[in-house]
Design a protein around this motif. Structure first.
Motif, mmCIF file in Angstrom:
data_model
loop_
_atom_site.group_PDB
_atom_site.id
_atom_site.type_symbol
_atom_site.label_atom_id
_atom_site.label_comp_id
_atom_site.label_asym_id
_atom_site.label_seq_id
_atom_site.Cartn_x
_atom_site.Cartn_y
_atom_site.Cartn_z
ATOM 1 N N MET A 283 -18.110 -53.474 44.792
ATOM 2 C CA MET A 283 -17.168 -53.726 45.886
ATOM 3 C C MET A 283 -16.393 -54.988 45.563
ATOM 4 S SD MET A 283 -17.915 -54.397 49.977
ATOM 5 C CE MET A 283 -18.160 -52.674 50.410
ATOM 6 N N ASN A 284 -15.135 -55.018 45.969
ATOM 7 C CA ASN A 284 -14.300 -56.198 45.766
ATOM 8 C C ASN A 284 -14.095 -56.937 47.082
ATOM 9 O OD1 ASN A 284 -14.000 -55.487 43.084
ATOM 10 N ND2 ASN A 284 -11.946 -54.648 43.336
ATOM 11 N N PHE A 285 -13.878 -58.222 46.982
ATOM 12 C CA PHE A 285 -13.415 -58.991 48.133
ATOM 13 C C PHE A 285 -12.040 -58.479 48.553
ATOM 14 C CE2 PHE A 285 -16.243 -62.193 46.122
ATOM 15 C CZ PHE A 285 -17.029 -62.535 47.217
ATOM 16 N N THR A 286 -11.720 -58.675 49.828
ATOM 17 C CA THR A 286 -10.415 -58.270 50.332
ATOM 18 C C THR A 286 -9.851 -59.362 51.226
ATOM 19 O OG1 THR A 286 -9.221 -56.581 51.583
ATOM 20 C CG2 THR A 286 -11.443 -57.103 52.330
ATOM 21 N N ASP A 287 -8.529 -59.382 51.346
ATOM 22 C CA ASP A 287 -7.897 -60.291 52.307
ATOM 23 C C ASP A 287 -7.364 -59.513 53.507
ATOM 24 O OD1 ASP A 287 -5.796 -59.015 51.107
ATOM 25 O OD2 ASP A 287 -4.790 -60.821 50.396
ATOM 26 N N GLU A 288 -7.868 -58.281 53.680
ATOM 27 C CA GLU A 288 -7.501 -57.456 54.829
ATOM 28 C C GLU A 288 -8.733 -57.208 55.694
ATOM 29 O OE1 GLU A 288 -5.649 -53.898 53.512
ATOM 30 O OE2 GLU A 288 -3.948 -54.909 52.571
ATOM 31 N N VAL A 289 -8.519 -57.201 56.995
ATOM 32 C CA VAL A 289 -9.604 -57.030 57.963
ATOM 33 C C VAL A 289 -9.499 -55.653 58.610
ATOM 34 C CG1 VAL A 289 -10.505 -57.837 60.171
ATOM 35 C CG2 VAL A 289 -9.793 -59.490 58.436
ATOM 36 N N ASN A 290 -10.619 -54.932 58.662
ATOM 37 C CA ASN A 290 -10.685 -53.693 59.433
ATOM 38 C C ASN A 290 -11.124 -54.064 60.850
ATOM 39 O OD1 ASN A 290 -11.188 -51.260 60.639
ATOM 40 N ND2 ASN A 290 -12.739 -50.567 59.185
ATOM 41 N N PRO A 291 -10.235 -53.992 61.833
ATOM 42 C CA PRO A 291 -10.566 -54.448 63.187
ATOM 43 C C PRO A 291 -11.470 -53.501 63.960
ATOM 44 C CG PRO A 291 -8.375 -53.502 63.174
ATOM 45 C CD PRO A 291 -8.854 -53.481 61.746
ATOM 46 N N ASN A 292 -11.822 -52.358 63.360
ATOM 47 C CA ASN A 292 -12.586 -51.336 64.081
ATOM 48 C C ASN A 292 -14.042 -51.237 63.655
ATOM 49 O OD1 ASN A 292 -10.358 -50.268 65.713
ATOM 50 N ND2 ASN A 292 -9.523 -49.574 63.751
ATOM 51 N N VAL A 293 -14.525 -52.175 62.850
ATOM 52 C CA VAL A 293 -15.936 -52.127 62.454
ATOM 53 C C VAL A 293 -16.829 -52.288 63.677
ATOM 54 C CG1 VAL A 293 -15.604 -52.907 60.070
ATOM 55 C CG2 VAL A 293 -15.858 -54.599 61.917
ATOM 56 N N ASN A 294 -18.080 -51.887 63.538
ATOM 57 C CA ASN A 294 -19.016 -52.006 64.656
ATOM 58 C C ASN A 294 -19.462 -53.445 64.897
ATOM 59 O OD1 ASN A 294 -20.149 -49.052 63.238
ATOM 60 N ND2 ASN A 294 -19.340 -49.087 65.325
ATOM 61 N N VAL A 295 -19.582 -54.205 63.817
ATOM 62 C CA VAL A 295 -20.002 -55.598 63.946
ATOM 63 C C VAL A 295 -19.358 -56.412 62.829
ATOM 64 C CG1 VAL A 295 -22.114 -55.230 62.581
ATOM 65 C CG2 VAL A 295 -21.989 -57.164 64.170
ATOM 66 N N VAL A 296 -18.996 -57.636 63.155
ATOM 67 C CA VAL A 296 -18.442 -58.551 62.159
ATOM 68 C C VAL A 296 -19.245 -59.848 62.193
ATOM 69 C CG1 VAL A 296 -16.694 -59.499 63.733
ATOM 70 C CG2 VAL A 296 -16.339 -59.638 61.270
ATOM 71 N N PHE A 297 -19.590 -60.329 61.007
ATOM 72 C CA PHE A 297 -20.281 -61.603 60.850
ATOM 73 C C PHE A 297 -19.271 -62.655 60.416
ATOM 74 C CE2 PHE A 297 -23.559 -58.411 60.164
ATOM 75 C CZ PHE A 297 -24.680 -58.925 60.800
ATOM 76 N N LEU A 298 -19.209 -63.771 61.129
ATOM 77 C CA LEU A 298 -18.317 -64.871 60.781
ATOM 78 C C LEU A 298 -19.109 -65.915 60.006
ATOM 79 C CD1 LEU A 298 -16.376 -65.321 64.153
ATOM 80 C CD2 LEU A 298 -15.823 -63.822 62.225
ATOM 81 N N CYS A 299 -18.822 -66.026 58.712
ATOM 82 C CA CYS A 299 -19.508 -66.996 57.844
ATOM 83 C C CYS A 299 -18.521 -68.080 57.419
ATOM 84 C CB CYS A 299 -20.089 -66.290 56.620
ATOM 85 S SG CYS A 299 -21.267 -64.989 57.004
ATOM 86 N N LEU A 300 -17.862 -68.646 58.382
ATOM 87 C CA LEU A 300 -16.828 -69.637 58.131
ATOM 88 C C LEU A 300 -17.402 -71.036 58.315
ATOM 89 C CD1 LEU A 300 -14.115 -67.767 60.202
ATOM 90 C CD2 LEU A 300 -14.185 -67.923 57.705
ATOM 91 N N GLY A 301 -16.665 -72.026 57.855
ATOM 92 C CA GLY A 301 -17.085 -73.401 58.067
ATOM 93 C C GLY A 301 -17.107 -73.737 59.544
ATOM 94 N N HIS A 302 -17.921 -74.720 59.895
ATOM 95 C CA HIS A 302 -18.037 -75.110 61.295
ATOM 96 C C HIS A 302 -16.668 -75.495 61.845
ATOM 97 C CE1 HIS A 302 -22.259 -74.716 60.895
ATOM 98 N NE2 HIS A 302 -22.452 -75.821 60.206
#
Length: 325
Positions: A55-74
């Protein structure tokens, strides 16, 4: 299957999430978002995934996923959510500190629940938005919650806890550089670590009258991962009574083990476990709490929360064994 998206895919917590989710029997990884690595294989950032996932990283977001994890800086989750909209059915688990405190928990109509399963399991099961606890906060809260539950906190608590270098994230800093960290030891943010707010909040949830001080000295350790926390305070209870209270409090919590033996960090690294050891000397109780900062302190706990939110057994995908040698 639960379709999953990960935001901020290049960091340590995202790497652990990918590792857990690609073998999770009820989850399917839909996308891993990273603006810096878009189009590149996941193994470019997470070398341990080479040969396991295509799998590759992407800069596009699928807004319809069931769950999204935010692993961003504080502090970055709020700005991301303002710029990116998800479907009403999409559940959000934030691994940063943006929504952990009650004062910050309501964001544009989204009510974030503090995601410590051993404290808020019922609320987590019914939640759409979760604020995943901090790593130090997890180890320290699990050490103290049984005392607060029985109203037994009546003095200051002295805390000394050491974390591995992965706790500082992948970004290079003077104190995370190998040449500085190797064969070295130091404390930082003494008495004022940012996790104190969420710890006090949880203790007051169980014991509203507790207003003494948590005297916390966080340390940087010369190892990659794990947290070893020791806490002591005064207690009139016998060791036998304290052990019984801790065992009763955690009786239905599959990832917490209570013991009176000496413990070491290798017993929990690479797992979602927390082991708590109790000792008594005179009128003082010594509590030792150990976790893996990237798993029970971050990504493993996030998957545990996902399991609860989707009605799964909370241990699903988290049967992990430590490496003793």
């Amino acid at each position: 299957m639960i379709n999953v998206g990960i935001i901020g895919g290049s960091g340590y917590t995202a790497g652990e999430l990918i590792r857990l989710l690609m073998f999770h029997p009820n989850a399917k990884l839909d996308f891993v978002y990273s603006t810096t690595n878009a189009g590149k294989p996941l193994s470019i950032a997470h070398h341990d995934l080479l040969g396991d996932i295509e799998m590759n990283f992407t800069d596009e977001v699928n807004p319809n996923v069931n769950v999204v994890f935010l692993c961003l800086g504080h502090g970055k989750s709020i700005s991301f959510l303002k710029e990116n909209q998800f479907a009403n059915h999409t559940k959000i688990i934030d691994l940063g500190n943006d929504f952990r405190l009650t004062a910050d928990a309501n964001f544009e109509g989204k009510q974030f629940i503090y995601g410590l399963p051993e404290l808020n399991k019922t609320s987590i099961k019914n939640a759409n938005y979760i604020a995943n606890p901090g790593c130090f906060a997890t180890a320290i809260q699990l050490a103290l919650l049984p005392l607060a539950s029985d109203g037994l906190l009546s003095e200051d608590v002295h805390i000394n806890a050491t974390t591995g270098s992965t706790g500082a994230g992948v970004g290079l800093a003077a104190t995370s550089h190998f040449s500085w960290r190797n064969n070295n030891f130091s404390h930082y943010k003494a008495f004022e670590h940012q996790h104190l707010g969420e710890i006090n909040q949880s203790l007051n949830q169980l014991q509203a009258s507790y207003n003494d001080e948590l005297i916390f000295i966080p340390n940087r350790g010369d190892f990659p991962r794990g947290i070893f926390a020791t806490l002591y305070t005064k207690s009139k209870e016998s060791l036998e009574d304290l052990v019984a209270k801790y065992e009763a409090f955690y009786a239905d919590q599959p990832f917490v083990t209570v013991t009176t033996t000496n413990i070491n960090m290798k017993q929990v690294v690479q797992t979602n476990k927390c082991i708590i050891s109790l000792m008594k000397k005179g009128n003082r109780i010594l509590i030792t709490s150990i976790i893996d900062n990237l798993l029970k302190g971050a990504s493993g706990q996030a998957v545990q929360n996902m399991n609860l939110m989707f009605g799964l057994d909370e241990t699903t995908g988290l049967h992990l064994k430590p490496s003793g040698f």
